[in-house]
Design a protein around this motif. Structure first.
Motif, PDB file in Angstrom:
ATOM      1  N   ASP A  49      -6.901   2.159  -6.871  1.00  0.00           N
ATOM      2  CA  ASP A  49      -7.512   2.984  -5.829  1.00  0.00           C
ATOM      3  C   ASP A  49      -6.698   4.263  -5.618  1.00  0.00           C
ATOM      4  O   ASP A  49      -7.251   5.366  -5.522  1.00  0.00           O
ATOM      5  CB  ASP A  49      -7.598   2.179  -4.533  1.00  0.00           C
ATOM      6  CG  ASP A  49      -8.473   2.855  -3.488  1.00  0.00           C
ATOM      7  OD1 ASP A  49      -9.176   3.828  -3.832  1.00  0.00           O
ATOM      8  OD2 ASP A  49      -8.456   2.416  -2.327  1.00  0.00           O
ATOM      9  N   GLN A  50      -5.362   4.113  -5.553  1.00  0.00           N
ATOM     10  CA  GLN A  50      -4.512   5.288  -5.358  1.00  0.00           C
ATOM     11  C   GLN A  50      -4.632   6.261  -6.523  1.00  0.00           C
ATOM     12  O   GLN A  50      -4.715   7.470  -6.336  1.00  0.00           O
ATOM     13  CB  GLN A  50      -3.047   4.839  -5.211  1.00  0.00           C
ATOM     14  CG  GLN A  50      -2.755   4.009  -3.979  1.00  0.00           C
ATOM     15  CD  GLN A  50      -2.880   4.803  -2.693  1.00  0.00           C
ATOM     16  OE1 GLN A  50      -2.827   6.026  -2.704  1.00  0.00           O
ATOM     17  NE2 GLN A  50      -3.056   4.117  -1.584  1.00  0.00           N
ATOM     18  N   TRP A  51      -4.645   5.734  -7.729  1.00  0.00           N
ATOM     19  CA  TRP A  51      -4.690   6.589  -8.918  1.00  0.00           C
ATOM     20  C   TRP A  51      -6.073   7.182  -9.164  1.00  0.00           C
ATOM     21  O   TRP A  51      -6.203   8.168  -9.890  1.00  0.00           O
ATOM     22  CB  TRP A  51      -4.280   5.780 -10.148  1.00  0.00           C
ATOM     23  CG  TRP A  51      -2.809   5.734 -10.374  1.00  0.00           C
ATOM     24  CD1 TRP A  51      -1.853   6.422  -9.694  1.00  0.00           C
ATOM     25  CD2 TRP A  51      -2.129   4.963 -11.365  1.00  0.00           C
ATOM     26  NE1 TRP A  51      -0.609   6.122 -10.196  1.00  0.00           N
ATOM     27  CE2 TRP A  51      -0.747   5.237 -11.214  1.00  0.00           C
ATOM     28  CE3 TRP A  51      -2.530   4.075 -12.349  1.00  0.00           C
ATOM     29  CZ2 TRP A  51       0.219   4.638 -12.030  1.00  0.00           C
ATOM     30  CZ3 TRP A  51      -1.578   3.485 -13.159  1.00  0.00           C
ATOM     31  CH2 TRP A  51      -0.218   3.762 -13.001  1.00  0.00           C
TER      32      TRP A  51
ATOM     33  N   THR B 267       2.466   1.642  -3.526  1.00  0.00           N
ATOM     34  CA  THR B 267       1.560   2.113  -4.578  1.00  0.00           C
ATOM     35  C   THR B 267       1.183   3.577  -4.355  1.00  0.00           C
ATOM     36  O   THR B 267       1.015   4.329  -5.321  1.00  0.00           O
ATOM     37  CB  THR B 267       0.284   1.255  -4.634  1.00  0.00           C
ATOM     38  OG1 THR B 267      -0.314   1.187  -3.331  1.00  0.00           O
ATOM     39  CG2 THR B 267       0.597  -0.149  -5.108  1.00  0.00           C
ATOM     40  N   ARG B 268       1.078   3.994  -3.093  1.00  0.00           N
ATOM     41  CA  ARG B 268       0.777   5.404  -2.832  1.00  0.00           C
ATOM     42  C   ARG B 268       1.938   6.284  -3.299  1.00  0.00           C
ATOM     43  O   ARG B 268       1.731   7.328  -3.933  1.00  0.00           O
ATOM     44  CB  ARG B 268       0.520   5.622  -1.337  1.00  0.00           C
ATOM     45  CG  ARG B 268       0.071   7.047  -1.010  1.00  0.00           C
ATOM     46  CD  ARG B 268      -0.145   7.248   0.481  1.00  0.00           C
ATOM     47  NE  ARG B 268      -1.169   6.375   0.990  1.00  0.00           N
ATOM     48  CZ  ARG B 268      -0.959   5.383   1.856  1.00  0.00           C
ATOM     49  NH1 ARG B 268       0.269   5.143   2.297  1.00  0.00           N
ATOM     50  NH2 ARG B 268      -1.942   4.633   2.292  1.00  0.00           N
TER      51      ARG B 268
ATOM     52  N   SER C 135      -5.012  -1.914  -5.191  1.00  0.00           N
ATOM     53  CA  SER C 135      -4.356  -0.841  -4.449  1.00  0.00           C
ATOM     54  C   SER C 135      -3.904   0.280  -5.365  1.00  0.00           C
ATOM     55  O   SER C 135      -4.116   1.465  -5.084  1.00  0.00           O
ATOM     56  CB  SER C 135      -3.159  -1.405  -3.673  1.00  0.00           C
ATOM     57  OG  SER C 135      -2.500  -0.388  -2.948  1.00  0.00           O
TER      58      SER C 135
ATOM     59  N   ALA D 249       1.953   6.441  -7.107  1.00  0.00           N
ATOM     60  CA  ALA D 249       0.935   7.373  -7.604  1.00  0.00           C
ATOM     61  C   ALA D 249       1.413   8.811  -7.473  1.00  0.00           C
ATOM     62  O   ALA D 249       1.174   9.644  -8.359  1.00  0.00           O
ATOM     63  CB  ALA D 249      -0.371   7.171  -6.839  1.00  0.00           C
ATOM     64  N   GLU D 250       2.109   9.110  -6.398  1.00  0.00           N
ATOM     65  CA  GLU D 250       2.623  10.464  -6.209  1.00  0.00           C
ATOM     66  C   GLU D 250       3.673  10.813  -7.254  1.00  0.00           C
ATOM     67  O   GLU D 250       3.779  11.963  -7.689  1.00  0.00           O
ATOM     68  CB  GLU D 250       3.211  10.606  -4.804  1.00  0.00           C
ATOM     69  CG  GLU D 250       2.162  10.580  -3.702  1.00  0.00           C
ATOM     70  CD  GLU D 250       2.788  10.480  -2.322  1.00  0.00           C
ATOM     71  OE1 GLU D 250       4.035  10.352  -2.244  1.00  0.00           O
ATOM     72  OE2 GLU D 250       2.035  10.521  -1.331  1.00  0.00           O
TER      73      GLU D 250
ATOM     74  N   GLU E 209       0.827  -1.207   0.000  1.00  0.00           N
ATOM     75  CA  GLU E 209       0.000   0.000   0.000  1.00  0.00           C
ATOM     76  C   GLU E 209       0.860   1.255   0.000  1.00  0.00           C
ATOM     77  O   GLU E 209       0.601   2.210  -0.738  1.00  0.00           O
ATOM     78  CB  GLU E 209      -0.938   0.001   1.209  1.00  0.00           C
ATOM     79  CG  GLU E 209      -1.914   1.166   1.208  1.00  0.00           C
ATOM     80  CD  GLU E 209      -2.920   1.077   2.344  1.00  0.00           C
ATOM     81  OE1 GLU E 209      -3.575   2.090   2.607  1.00  0.00           O
ATOM     82  OE2 GLU E 209      -3.036  -0.001   2.954  1.00  0.00           O
ATOM     83  N   GLU E 210       1.914   1.259   0.823  1.00  0.00           N
ATOM     84  CA  GLU E 210       2.805   2.423   0.870  1.00  0.00           C
ATOM     85  C   GLU E 210       3.512   2.630  -0.466  1.00  0.00           C
ATOM     86  O   GLU E 210       3.671   3.762  -0.939  1.00  0.00           O
ATOM     87  CB  GLU E 210       3.851   2.250   1.985  1.00  0.00           C
ATOM     88  CG  GLU E 210       3.299   2.310   3.393  1.00  0.00           C
ATOM     89  CD  GLU E 210       2.744   0.970   3.874  1.00  0.00           C
ATOM     90  OE1 GLU E 210       2.646   0.033   3.037  1.00  0.00           O
ATOM     91  OE2 GLU E 210       2.424   0.864   5.070  1.00  0.00           O
TER      92      GLU E 210
END
Length: 743
Positions: A476-478, A432-433, A473, A436-437, A429-430
């Motif tokens: 969802d982030q994107w 993929t976040r 994941s 995305a950034e 999760e970290e």
């Protein structure tokens, strides 16, 4: 790891040639090239001392490089300049829709196919005698390509087959030979991701005679799946053996721009051992590793005429090929064992994700990655700590003259990401976040290329691991910051040959009532993705959209509800506006409304409620649609009536139809007939008080009773329909004056 999609490339790689993308993984494809291939060679600065020989070497190098990229194109190794994802999606949808395969599609698909004479003889014998053949084998054994090759030669030999098509069906749908109506057609029924029912083989053998004149059927299925349903049909099946693996490799290398003879590569003991047990599709990766390894050596000036015949040098290249073809797993294990400082590890991972970006961007991203992984990176004021040059060298990468960073080895960047995802699954999760950034922090062109690369390796990972947690994941982030990329990711995963069934089943789980709620942004993106996938899987994707529509009236403040409602309406309107989809939706709604399964009736209710809000200047669009009539609309409204719970979409649609009566009086009679018929018709076996109450509630929702403000026209129309409903009710008391009730 195999998939229909090619591996990602560096962010500023060469533009993509206008060619078709790679075929399905079971298709003995051309080499699945890495996007992390070598950069175009950087010309050395000219010096006065350059002699003719040096100029000739330069010309040869440049021509070889052009030949290398031309070979990648001819082998259908696509490159990614921001449009290849769309091309791959279009190809996947076309295949799943059962569109007739064009001669160009077939020729391109079979360009590197290697035929096994024994397989070919047996398959053609069965087809000639039975008109149906079942090809069994493991994933990647070449079943699709073999079927295409057999049918294509019958097409070319002026046989009865005049076209080749894949059977269009939803996964899990029953199959009947009699449903293949077109004559003179070579059909391919793809069951590779399914387990047919127990009597499938016997039915296939018995129904072969139902094939239309001149048609043939090739069924593709897994070995174990066929064994469970082959009773009374074993004589229809052939298990593919495939050609010798070195022949397949030589075929892939036949037109490759190699300095070292292809036979020397294919006969190298380490390579022969590596490919000996592989299915044909996996050998494509070895061919590309060989070609790419040579290109890297040429680019670095090491592959000279003196070195070509040096056995020690060649054996070293062979080891690089083996490592690249095996995803560098052993090499990366050793590297991580020797580099336990997370400064090195974070820089390696950042460089892998952002390969081709400038060094300062990667250096900064590695620091942000440490923070994202909840580390406490040491500050590096001034010249303290490790710098770009040291970190890049330790990462097996190179700092280019233009300030960008690239890896030295073929397929290395994707292998690094793959290793991290396997090694640290709890950090998914970290990661993929953070990924995305990175996309949102780049300029548009670079962000688009990075998103394309990430989509590629995310679908690769999903296909290889048979898990969808990364897919969910990342999407969802994107969905909040880069919704188009999120939608492309979900669509490509759903139409990809290896991950398609897995992804579509996951979307069904995510939208079920028992699943954890999805964010509004993710729900909207998933709705748009389902709308696009519906071109190939209309029934299941219409169900997903209907299920996601229920989210719209679960939000208390209405902000998220509005976004989801808009996405649902746009999706359903898009599908209804497609003339090819409209008839299917009409049929599906008709089927669902009479289905005893409550979830299907609920799906019909939600879908119709949104379609009923389609507007024209003359009132509800469905009233004048040539595909609908009063009887059908009455059935739809009857099913849509909220008899067991309130439905905001139904109430909104009903209110619009009532307003249409006021603004278009000529519609009154028809709409009143539909509303009253939805409650009761003379042919009904009994009168439903629940339906009457539901309409009353809808009427008072549209035109409330006092003390709410009163609109005379709306109140009169409300009371008029209430009187009509009372007149229908056999249990209602007669009017006080004893006369017949009338509106």
């Amino acid at each position: 790891m195999t998939s229909i999609i090619p591996s990602p490339q560096p962010l500023d790689d060469l533009p993509a040639p206008d060619r078709d993308p790679q075929p399905p993984d079971d298709a003995q494809p051309s080499p699945a090239a890495s996007r992390n291939g070598p950069p175009p060679p950087q010309p050395a600065p000219a010096t006065p001392a350059d002699d003719a020989a040096g100029a000739n070497d330069s010309e040869h190098h440049e021509q070889t490089t052009k030949d290398y990229w031309a070979w990648r194109v001819s082998q259908r190794v696509g490159t990614n300049n921001g449009v290849v994802i769309g091309t791959l999606i279009e190809q996947g949808i076309r295949r799943l829709r059962g569109t007739t395969l064009t001669p160009k599609d077939i020729t391109t698909h079979l360009r590197a196919y290697v035929r096994n004479p024994d397989d070919d003889l047996t398959i053609n014998k069965i087809l000639t005698e039975k008109r149906v053949v079942v090809l069994t084998g493991a994933d990647g054994s070449g079943r699709f390509s073999t079927a295409l090759d057999v049918l294509h030669r019958r097409l070319d030999d002026n046989g009865t087959v005049r076209q080749i098509r894949q059977v269009r069906r939803e996964s899990g749908d029953p199959f009947e030979v009699g449903g293949l109506h077109e004559p003179d057609t070579g059909w391919i029924l793809d069951l590779r991701a399914e387990t047919p029912p127990a009597g499938f083989g016997a039915d296939l053998a018995a129904d072969a005679a139902e094939l239309t004149q001149g048609s043939l059927l090739v069924v593709l299925v897994g070995t174990n799946a066929w064994e469970s349903c082959a009773t009374a049909a074993t004589d229809l099946a052939h298990a593919l053996a495939g050609p010798p693996r070195d022949r397949i490799l030589r075929s892939y290398l036949q037109h490759a721009p190699l300095t070292i003879d292809s036979s020397r590569w294919s006969e190298a003991p380490a390579i022969r051992r590596g490919i000996a047990s592989l299915v044909p599709t996996r050998i494509a990766g070895w061919a590309d590793a060989i070609v790419n390894t040579e290109e890297v050596e040429r680019d670095e000036g090491r592959l000279t005429s003196d070195q070509v015949n040096d056995d020690t040098y060649f054996n070293g290249l062979v080891q690089k090929v083996v490592k690249a073809a095996e995803d560098w797993r052993g090499e990366l294990l050793d590297w991580h064992t020797n580099h336990q400082d997370s400064d090195y590890r974070n820089y390696l991972l950042a460089a892998a994700v952002l390969e081709g970006a400038r060094s300062e961007k990667i250096y900064e991203a590695s620091t942000n990655l440490a923070k994202a992984l909840k580390e406490a990176p040491q500050p590096r004021p001034g010249q303290q700590g490790l710098g770009v040059v040291a970190l890049t060298k330790e990462a097996n990468a190179e700092l280019q003259r233009d300030g960008t960073i690239r890896f030295q080895y073929h397929n290395y960047a994707e292998a690094v990401v793959d290793y991290f995802l396997d090694d640290r699954p709890h950090l998914l999760e970290e990661f993929t976040r953070w990924t995305a950034e990175q996309v949102t922090g780049l300029d548009h062109d670079l962000a688009q290329r990075l998103a394309q690369r990430v989509i590629h390796w995310a679908v690769h990972y999903t296909a290889r691991h048979r898990r969808t947690h990364l897919l969910k994941s990342l999407a969802d982030q994107w969905s909040t910051t880069y919704p188009k990329a999120a939608c492309d990711l979900l669509v490509l995963a759903a139409v990809d040959e290896r991950s398609g069934d897995l992804a579509r089943n996951a979307y069904r789980r995510w939208t079920s009532p028992e699943a954890a709620p999805l964010s509004a942004d993710f729900t909207a993106v998933l709705i748009r993705a389902c709308c696009r996938i519906a071109e190939a899987h209309p029934v299941s994707m219409l169900s997903r959209i209907a299920e996601l529509a229920s989210f719209a009236h679960q939000d208390s403040d209405g902000k998220d509800s509005l976004r989801v409602t808009q996405a649902v309406s746009e999706a359903l309107n898009t599908l209804w506006d497609d003339s090819q989809q409209r008839a299917g939706i009409h049929h599906q709604l008709t089927t669902w409304t009479s289905d005893p399964d409550g979830s299907h009736r609920a799906a019909a209710q939600g879908t119709f409620a949104h379609l009923a809000q389609r507007r024209t200047s003359n009132g509800p669009a469905l009233l004048t649609d040539p595909l609908t009539d009063t009887a059908w609309l009455t059935d739809m409204w009857r099913n849509a009536l909220p008899t067991t719970g309130w439905s905001t979409p139904v109430a909104d649609s009903f209110a619009y139809w009532m307003e249409s009566v006021l603004s278009h009086p000529e519609l009154r009679e028809n709409i009143e007939q539909i509303v009253c018929g939805a409650v009761h018709r003379t042919t009904d076996p009994y009168y439903s008080a629940n339906r009457r109450i539901a309409v009353q509630n809808l009427l008072y929702s549209w035109a409330p009773a006092p003390p709410a403000p009163q609109d005379t026209d709306a109140t009169q129309q409300r009371d008029r329909i209430l009187n009509l409903l009372m007149a229908q009710d056999p249990a209602a008391p007669p009017p006080a004056d004893g006369h017949a009730r009338h509106p």
